[in-house]
Design an enzyme around this catalytic site. Sequence first.
Site, PDB file in Angstrom:
ATOM      1  N   GLU A  46     -60.674  34.481  21.102  1.00 51.78           N
ATOM      2  CA  GLU A  46     -59.877  35.243  22.072  1.00 51.78           C
ATOM      3  C   GLU A  46     -58.412  34.865  21.961  1.00 51.78           C
ATOM      4  O   GLU A  46     -58.043  33.694  22.046  1.00 51.78           O
ATOM      5  CB  GLU A  46     -60.347  35.028  23.515  1.00 51.78           C
ATOM      6  CG  GLU A  46     -59.514  35.880  24.476  1.00 51.78           C
ATOM      7  CD  GLU A  46     -59.973  35.895  25.923  1.00 51.78           C
ATOM      8  OE1 GLU A  46     -59.466  36.766  26.671  1.00 51.78           O
ATOM      9  OE2 GLU A  46     -60.809  35.062  26.301  1.00 51.78           O
ATOM     10  N   GLU A  79     -54.027  30.115  23.769  1.00 54.64           N
ATOM     11  CA  GLU A  79     -53.074  30.487  24.820  1.00 54.64           C
ATOM     12  C   GLU A  79     -51.864  29.551  24.726  1.00 54.64           C
ATOM     13  O   GLU A  79     -52.027  28.348  24.524  1.00 54.64           O
ATOM     14  CB  GLU A  79     -53.745  30.368  26.199  1.00 54.64           C
ATOM     15  CG  GLU A  79     -52.845  30.614  27.396  1.00 54.64           C
ATOM     16  CD  GLU A  79     -52.195  31.989  27.361  1.00 54.64           C
ATOM     17  OE1 GLU A  79     -50.947  32.037  27.384  1.00 54.64           O
ATOM     18  OE2 GLU A  79     -52.928  33.000  27.308  1.00 54.64           O
ATOM     19  N   ASP A 118     -49.258  41.645  26.232  1.00 58.93           N
ATOM     20  CA  ASP A 118     -47.985  42.162  26.719  1.00 58.93           C
ATOM     21  C   ASP A 118     -47.696  43.494  26.028  1.00 58.93           C
ATOM     22  O   ASP A 118     -47.640  43.554  24.797  1.00 58.93           O
ATOM     23  CB  ASP A 118     -46.865  41.153  26.402  1.00 58.93           C
ATOM     24  CG  ASP A 118     -45.575  41.464  27.151  1.00 58.93           C
ATOM     25  OD1 ASP A 118     -45.282  42.660  27.363  1.00 58.93           O
ATOM     26  OD2 ASP A 118     -44.851  40.520  27.508  1.00 58.93           O
ATOM     27  N   LYS A 166     -40.389  48.533  26.711  1.00 57.00           N
ATOM     28  CA  LYS A 166     -39.152  49.153  26.219  1.00 57.00           C
ATOM     29  C   LYS A 166     -39.252  49.445  24.725  1.00 57.00           C
ATOM     30  O   LYS A 166     -39.761  48.643  23.958  1.00 57.00           O
ATOM     31  CB  LYS A 166     -37.962  48.235  26.499  1.00 57.00           C
ATOM     32  CG  LYS A 166     -37.691  48.036  27.990  1.00 57.00           C
ATOM     33  CD  LYS A 166     -36.518  47.106  28.218  1.00 57.00           C
ATOM     34  CE  LYS A 166     -36.260  46.924  29.721  1.00 57.00           C
ATOM     35  NZ  LYS A 166     -35.164  45.959  29.985  1.00 57.00           N
ATOM     36  N   ASP A 195     -54.113  48.026  30.145  1.00 56.89           N
ATOM     37  CA  ASP A 195     -53.966  48.901  31.313  1.00 56.89           C
ATOM     38  C   ASP A 195     -52.680  49.729  31.205  1.00 56.89           C
ATOM     39  O   ASP A 195     -52.225  50.298  32.193  1.00 56.89           O
ATOM     40  CB  ASP A 195     -53.983  48.095  32.611  1.00 56.89           C
ATOM     41  CG  ASP A 195     -52.907  47.012  32.650  1.00 56.89           C
ATOM     42  OD1 ASP A 195     -52.189  46.832  31.634  1.00 56.89           O
ATOM     43  OD2 ASP A 195     -52.790  46.335  33.687  1.00 56.89           O
ATOM     44  N   THR A 237     -60.962  41.418  35.695  1.00 60.20           N
ATOM     45  CA  THR A 237     -59.978  40.486  36.242  1.00 60.20           C
ATOM     46  C   THR A 237     -59.474  40.993  37.591  1.00 60.20           C
ATOM     47  O   THR A 237     -59.608  42.180  37.917  1.00 60.20           O
ATOM     48  CB  THR A 237     -58.782  40.331  35.299  1.00 60.20           C
ATOM     49  OG1 THR A 237     -58.050  41.576  35.277  1.00 60.20           O
ATOM     50  CG2 THR A 237     -59.238  39.988  33.871  1.00 60.20           C
ATOM     51  N   LYS A 238     -58.837  40.101  38.346  1.00 60.81           N
ATOM     52  CA  LYS A 238     -58.296  40.509  39.647  1.00 60.81           C
ATOM     53  C   LYS A 238     -57.190  41.553  39.464  1.00 60.81           C
ATOM     54  O   LYS A 238     -57.026  42.453  40.281  1.00 60.81           O
ATOM     55  CB  LYS A 238     -57.775  39.296  40.414  1.00 60.81           C
ATOM     56  CG  LYS A 238     -56.596  38.576  39.791  1.00 60.81           C
ATOM     57  CD  LYS A 238     -56.146  37.412  40.662  1.00 60.81           C
ATOM     58  CE  LYS A 238     -54.952  36.698  40.045  1.00 60.81           C
ATOM     59  NZ  LYS A 238     -54.499  35.562  40.882  1.00 60.81           N
ATOM     60  N   PHE A 239     -56.444  41.454  38.348  1.00 59.75           N
ATOM     61  CA  PHE A 239     -55.397  42.433  38.089  1.00 59.75           C
ATOM     62  C   PHE A 239     -56.005  43.803  37.781  1.00 59.75           C
ATOM     63  O   PHE A 239     -55.487  44.834  38.202  1.00 59.75           O
ATOM     64  CB  PHE A 239     -54.526  41.962  36.916  1.00 59.75           C
ATOM     65  CG  PHE A 239     -53.873  40.634  37.161  1.00 59.75           C
ATOM     66  CD1 PHE A 239     -52.821  40.523  38.058  1.00 59.75           C
ATOM     67  CD2 PHE A 239     -54.317  39.498  36.515  1.00 59.75           C
ATOM     68  CE1 PHE A 239     -52.222  39.297  38.297  1.00 59.75           C
ATOM     69  CE2 PHE A 239     -53.728  38.268  36.745  1.00 59.75           C
ATOM     70  CZ  PHE A 239     -52.673  38.164  37.640  1.00 59.75           C
ATOM     71  N   GLU A 240     -57.110  43.790  37.057  1.00 63.51           N
ATOM     72  CA  GLU A 240     -57.780  45.046  36.740  1.00 63.51           C
ATOM     73  C   GLU A 240     -58.334  45.677  38.009  1.00 63.51           C
ATOM     74  O   GLU A 240     -58.196  46.893  38.227  1.00 63.51           O
ATOM     75  CB  GLU A 240     -58.908  44.794  35.741  1.00 63.51           C
ATOM     76  CG  GLU A 240     -59.623  46.049  35.293  1.00 63.51           C
ATOM     77  CD  GLU A 240     -60.722  45.777  34.288  1.00 63.51           C
ATOM     78  OE1 GLU A 240     -61.392  46.733  33.886  1.00 63.51           O
ATOM     79  OE2 GLU A 240     -60.910  44.610  33.902  1.00 63.51           O
TER      80      GLU A 240
END
Length: 223
Positions: A53, A78, A128, A132, A164, A201-204
């Site tokens: 990953e 990471e 990420d 731009k 996303d 994930t919590k963001f998803e």
Amino acid sequence: MRTIKSFVMRAGRMTEGQQRGLDQGWPKFGLELQDGLQDFDAVFGRSAPRTFEIGFGMGHSLLEMAAAAPEQDFIGVEVHKPGVGALLNGLMTQNLGNVRVYSCDALEVLRHCVADASLDRLLLFFPDPWHKARHHKRRIVQPAFAELVRQKLKVGGVLHMATDWQPYAEHMLEVMSAAPGYQNLAADNQYVPRPQERPSTKFERRGERLGHGVWDLKFQRSA
């Protein structure tokens, strides 16, 4: 020639648990780029399906996947130290032994530490998107990335990506559809339905509440 980085190093405050993870977990689970090509059968003490990953963030998804599949081995990379510490602390707390961790540039790990045709899966979740236009060259998914990943996957191995950000999903699809040696696993050669094995994930979940989409792509090494 300097390579363009797809990530930015961010300073972050460490919690007590994250620091404990780094102090106590790194000697058990940490691997170093300078150690070069690894024999992961020796590292894990077994031969098992192997997942790599890129950019595991705070480690929640990787922990969940590793706990759900003890018969598989996972290598996570990471650069963000609090995330590395959080994952290591989680591995110790849950007494998991099927994960190893790098804290450096994942592409360097792939180039120098992972044998060709040795991975069953490579995961790239929510990288990420570099919104731009002038930053699009920083996006990790490029033709050279597709070829590097293809070399490291076994024939039949799968690159699974999720984002996303729809313009980035379209970029991923364009790059991977043109990359030689891959087959899109989507029935319509677009995006696959949300795979059950990818933890939410919590963001998803927050994005879903706000009506945001998530796009999953799976490409299998065919040659």
